[in-house]
Structures are given as C-alpha cells and as structure tokens.
Design a protein around this motif. Structure first.
Motif, PDB file in Angstrom:
ATOM      1  N   ASN A 104     -19.918  39.793 -28.850  1.00 41.07           N
ATOM      2  CA  ASN A 104     -20.628  41.067 -28.701  1.00 41.07           C
ATOM      3  C   ASN A 104     -21.144  41.260 -27.269  1.00 41.07           C
ATOM      4  O   ASN A 104     -22.214  41.818 -27.056  1.00 41.07           O
ATOM      5  N   ARG A 133     -31.743  21.217 -34.452  1.00 41.93           N
ATOM      6  CA  ARG A 133     -31.598  22.375 -35.322  1.00 41.93           C
ATOM      7  C   ARG A 133     -31.127  22.000 -36.716  1.00 41.93           C
ATOM      8  O   ARG A 133     -31.139  22.821 -37.619  1.00 41.93           O
ATOM      9  N   ASN A 157     -25.931  26.921 -29.964  1.00 38.13           N
ATOM     10  CA  ASN A 157     -26.332  27.308 -31.311  1.00 38.13           C
ATOM     11  C   ASN A 157     -25.165  27.329 -32.298  1.00 38.13           C
ATOM     12  O   ASN A 157     -25.346  27.644 -33.470  1.00 38.13           O
ATOM     13  N   GLN A 166     -37.076  27.724 -28.024  1.00 37.29           N
ATOM     14  CA  GLN A 166     -37.502  28.980 -28.674  1.00 37.29           C
ATOM     15  C   GLN A 166     -39.019  29.054 -28.772  1.00 37.29           C
ATOM     16  O   GLN A 166     -39.621  30.101 -28.509  1.00 37.29           O
ATOM     17  N   CYS A 180     -35.515  30.718 -20.788  1.00 42.25           N
ATOM     18  CA  CYS A 180     -35.986  31.903 -21.531  1.00 42.25           C
ATOM     19  C   CYS A 180     -35.151  33.145 -21.250  1.00 42.25           C
ATOM     20  O   CYS A 180     -35.600  34.281 -21.469  1.00 42.25           O
ATOM     21  N   SER A 181     -33.912  32.953 -20.765  1.00 41.40           N
ATOM     22  CA  SER A 181     -32.979  34.076 -20.647  1.00 41.40           C
ATOM     23  C   SER A 181     -32.889  34.794 -21.990  1.00 41.40           C
ATOM     24  O   SER A 181     -32.988  34.184 -23.053  1.00 41.40           O
ATOM     25  N   HIS A 182     -32.677  36.124 -21.936  1.00 40.47           N
ATOM     26  CA  HIS A 182     -32.481  36.878 -23.180  1.00 40.47           C
ATOM     27  C   HIS A 182     -31.146  36.520 -23.847  1.00 40.47           C
ATOM     28  O   HIS A 182     -30.942  36.797 -25.011  1.00 40.47           O
ATOM     29  N   MET A 183     -30.242  35.942 -23.071  1.00 39.64           N
ATOM     30  CA  MET A 183     -28.882  35.721 -23.578  1.00 39.64           C
ATOM     31  C   MET A 183     -28.834  34.614 -24.630  1.00 39.64           C
ATOM     32  O   MET A 183     -29.414  33.537 -24.427  1.00 39.64           O
ATOM     33  N   PRO A 184     -28.162  34.873 -25.756  1.00 36.14           N
ATOM     34  CA  PRO A 184     -28.032  33.825 -26.775  1.00 36.14           C
ATOM     35  C   PRO A 184     -27.333  32.588 -26.214  1.00 36.14           C
ATOM     36  O   PRO A 184     -26.458  32.697 -25.358  1.00 36.14           O
ATOM     37  N   ARG A 185     -27.723  31.409 -26.743  1.00 33.59           N
ATOM     38  CA  ARG A 185     -27.064  30.162 -26.348  1.00 33.59           C
ATOM     39  C   ARG A 185     -25.856  29.960 -27.275  1.00 33.59           C
ATOM     40  O   ARG A 185     -25.900  29.205 -28.239  1.00 33.59           O
ATOM     41  N   PHE A 186     -24.764  30.668 -26.944  1.00 37.90           N
ATOM     42  CA  PHE A 186     -23.653  30.820 -27.875  1.00 37.90           C
ATOM     43  C   PHE A 186     -23.026  29.498 -28.312  1.00 37.90           C
ATOM     44  O   PHE A 186     -22.671  29.327 -29.465  1.00 37.90           O
ATOM     45  N   TRP A 226     -22.705  29.387 -32.403  1.00 35.44           N
ATOM     46  CA  TRP A 226     -22.253  30.743 -32.779  1.00 35.44           C
ATOM     47  C   TRP A 226     -20.789  30.937 -32.395  1.00 35.44           C
ATOM     48  O   TRP A 226     -20.015  31.531 -33.138  1.00 35.44           O
ATOM     49  N   GLN A 237     -29.720  29.106 -21.030  1.00 31.64           N
ATOM     50  CA  GLN A 237     -31.035  28.600 -20.623  1.00 31.64           C
ATOM     51  C   GLN A 237     -30.952  27.283 -19.850  1.00 31.64           C
ATOM     52  O   GLN A 237     -31.960  26.799 -19.334  1.00 31.64           O
TER      53      GLN A 237
END
Lengths: 272, 209
Positions: free
Chosen positions: B123, B5, B183, B55, B174-180, B185, B169
C-alpha cells in the motif's frame, strides 16, 4: 423526495468527474477532484440525504416504544431532560446518574434502557448497519446543534481523566502496521491517496473536521456517527474492533471535540 | 519474526504495566484499552494490541523521542534487521508495482473484515508518490518518483532500500512508516520486489522525464 433524486444525479456527476481526473496530471487531478467534491456538497446543501435520517430520528425520539411504552422526550442529554437543542455540541460529558462520561451514542442507549426499558444489547443491536435506529437518533440530536459552537466540559475529574486518556490514545501505536491515529492525523496538508486528512493537532483543522459530524457518506449511502467513524479508523489500523460505547472511544471524542473547540457545528455533513 | 512480538498478550501486558519505561502516562490508557478490547482473542492481543518496546516508547513520546531514547530505539531496531536468506535484494519490479497498489488485507472485526486469503500489499501509494502515471498517490511520506534514477542501484543502495522497508525505525526512530519486514507484514521476496520497483532502471518509478 426530489432532493434524493438530485443526490443520485449528483453522484453520477461526481463519479464522472473522478474518472476524468485520473488521466490528468497529479496536482491538477487533486485540485479538480477537490473542486468537484466541493461542488457536489453545494448541490446537496439544500437536500442532504441525511435529512431522511434526521426525520426518522425525530420520529423515534417522540414515539412511545419499548417495554415501558415511553418516548425519549424526557431523556437528559446533558442540558436537562428533553433539551435537545445544543446538546450534541457539549458531548461527551459526565452524567451523574450513570457515573460515566458519555457520548451522544452511549447516552441515547442509557435513555433507551432507563426510559423505554430496552435491554442494552437490544438498544445497540446492528448499530453500525445503514439506517439503524441509533444512526437516526444521533443524526436527529446532532442536527439540533447546527450553528452551536463545540464546547465539551472538561472540569469534572472524570472528564479531565478522559481528555488526558484521549490524547494518549491518539498516539498509541500497536499492531502489524505500527499505526496510531497520529500516523495519519498529525501533519498539515496530508492525504491518503487523494483523501485529505485533517491534522487534529492543528485546532483549525480539528474544528473544520469536527463540525461536519455526523456526516452522510456518499460511498457508504449512510450517515456515519463519530463512533462509526472512529471504530472504522481502528479497523483500518488492523486492530480488533473496540466495543461500542467503550471508554476508549468516548475518550478519543472528548479529546477530538476539545481540539475542535469553538467550531460551529454544521451537522449533518456530507462526505465522500 | 521478532521473539518479543510472539509473547502472549497477557505476558506482554504484564510487562508493559510493570515496566518503568512505559511510565505513568501509558498506564492511564492501558486499562481503558483493555476494557475496549475485552473480547479480543489472545492472538489478537499479541499481534495487534500489545506494544513492543519501540511502539511503547514512540507512543509515550508522541513520536518525538528525546535524543537518548531515539538512540536507544535506533540501536534496538538496527539489531532486528534481517537480510533475505537467499541474498536476493532486487526482485521483480512489476510484482513490486502491484504490491505498492494493494491496500487490502489484515482487517478483522465483525463489521467489515477482509475475506480469508485477501491479498495483502505494501500500500505504498497510500503515502508516497511513485510512478508518475499513478496520480492517486498520498503524501504522508516523501515523493519517491525517480528514486533509483537519482540514487543508482549499487549493492549498497539495494541493501539500504531493503533495510529501510524491512524496518524504517532502524534509520528513523518513531517513523510513521510501518516496519513491513520486522512485523512480518511483507515477506523477504515481497520486499525485494519493492526494492526493484524503486531501483530497477526499467521500473515505472524511474521511467520518463
């Protein structure tokens, strides 16, 4: 404007209802909040604040403006010059004069440039601010499609290309939260917090949602057009801001309208 | 954290455009995406628009990867998981509870950006029902009420929960959940606070009923 006063009073009712609901149990609260929003919508049905925007938009449509001192009454929204009734229900679509698939917003800009002589930057300036000329014009145009079924043409190769691209964009994940449109809008009966989310893979949901745009948003005190809605979704995904009228935003609309095909427009809608 | 990234947007885009993995389907939209975000800075491209492998694959397969692709994502994502250097997997559940309710931070653009330094949270409540007292909870993800009460807070469960928040993931491709964590975050400490919010017996997630 008595309907406006009623709108403000109803806003208070909604706020009180939402406050009360927070102390109730989860499911009850959700049902209650949804009921209150439904009731609020009913109260506003004969007086949606968006009517103010519709009136402003109609005046802008008819008024001689710009360096060329012309009105927009000769603007071709896809059904022939000057035909407004039913046009929104069939947008976006391909226009031979610009060689592009255009949505209501970008088509209006093209007409403001070609007929009235505005510079493009001038026509789009502050488009996102509440009460902007474009907000008013889109509201006027969309309202003239009330009752018309959504039916966007996809037979032109450019329309077909954007339909396919829109479907891909819907699933395109990137950014620090890995979001795409599909993150929130690909399952039935889902919510963010208490906000119901349409599932755009489900045609019934897509129809129910697409027929309500553009919509007066109580929380924003403004009418949001579909571009405004989509560009804000992109902001919430933590992506940079896409360009107004860009092909990506038009492609998403082609796909969304196609998913919602056959739904009878109720524009302007009213939302939280 | 991921080296991938940190590549410049242009390099990443070139890779994507030439990658057979992205396929013909993806290339249709990438030109459109470039036009729409022509004014984005190189940093914005790198951090917000360029796609990493997971992604790109999840986009291409519309979050339903065939088994061999799912296995490939699982393997690559498992390899990214990092546990905190201080080894602390359970932090302060009250700090985690606060993070679970924060939905701000990271919004850019001229229309409605976050002010500089705006708090960034997990969140979690946007998508999960958690403490029974918070009724304004979404349902994109599963209900987590009583998460620790039902599972216990063994070291294995702490580790699983930490890793799941760090990179969902690594468990569900491909889970909807962000890779906190992956990434960047949330920090390792913030993830540990969220683990405590889920697992601490005193936490509001596990209290009552």
């Amino acid at each position: 404007m008595t309907w406006r006063m009623r709108g403000l009073a109803a806003g208070g009712v909604l706020a009180a209802a939402v406050t009360v609901s927070v102390v109730a149990a989860a499911t009850e609260a959700e049902d209650h909040a949804a009921d209150e929003i439904r009731r609020y919508r009913q109260m506003l049905e004969d007086g949606n604040p968006a009517e103010l925007m519709e009136m402003k938009g109609e005046a802008l449509w008819r008024e001689a403006r710009g360096p060329k001192g012309a009105s927009l009454e000769a603007c071709d929204l896809g059904l022939g010059p000057g035909v407004v009734a039913g046009a929104y229900a069939q947008l976006p679509r391909f226009f031979a004069d610009t060689g592009r698939v255009q949505d209501t917003e970008s088509r209006l800009v093209s007409c403001m440039v070609a007929l009235q002589g505005f510079a493009s930057a001038e026509a789009t300036r502050d488009w996102y601010r509440p009460g902007s000329d474009l907000e008013a014009l889109v509201t006027y145009v969309a309202t003239q499609s009330k009752g018309a079924p959504i039916r966007v043409p996809v037979s032109h190769p450019e329309e077909a290309r954007l339909l396919a691209a829109g479907g891909e964009l819907f699933f395109r994940r990137s950014g620090p939260l890995d979001f795409s449109c599909a993150t929130c809008h690909s399952q039935d009966q889902r919510r963010i917090r208490l906000q119901d989310l349409p599932n755009f893979l489900n045609p019934a949901d897509a129809r129910a949602s697409m027929v309500t745009w553009p919509a007066y948003r109580v929380s924003q005190s403004a009418v949001w057009t579909m571009e405004r809605r989509l560009i804000d979704c992109v902001r919430q995904m933590r992506w940079p801001e896409p360009a107004f009228g860009s092909e990506a935003i038009v492609a998403l609309q082609v796909w969304l309208q196609h998913q919602g095909e056959g739904g009878e427009l109720q524009s302007p809608g009213i939302k939280r | 954290m991921s080296v991938r990234r940190r590549l410049s947007g242009l390099v990443a885009l070139t890779m994507l455009a030439s990658s057979s993995m992205a396929g013909a389907a993806g290339s249709l939209t990438e030109a459109i995406v470039r036009e729409a975000f022509a004014t984005a800075t190189p940093e914005e491209w790198r951090d917000r628009l360029a796609q990493d492998d997971a992604q790109a694959l999840c986009s291409q397969h519309r979050n339903q990867p065939p088994p061999e692709v799912a296995a490939q994502i699982l393997e690559s994502q498992r390899a990214t998981v990092r546990l905190p250097e201080d080894g602390r997997l359970m932090g302060d559940w009250r700090a985690g509870e606060k993070l679970a309710g924060i939905g701000t931070g990271g919004h850019i653009g001229r229309i409605q950006p976050d002010p500089p330094g705006r708090a960034k949270g997990g969140n979690c409540y946007a998508c999960h029902v958690m403490a029974p007292g918070e009724v304004a909870a979404g349902n994109i993800g599963p209900t987590l009420t009583g998460y620790g009460r039902l599972r216990g807070n063994t070291p294995e469960m702490q580790r699983y929960t930490y890793e799941k928040i760090h990179n969902a993931q690594a468990f569900f491709p491909c889970s909807h959940m962000p890779r906190f964590g992956h990434n960047g975050w949330l920090s390792p400490k913030e993830i540990a606070d969220l683990v405590a919010f889920l697992l601490d017996p005193e936490s509001s997630v596990n209290a009552g009923r």
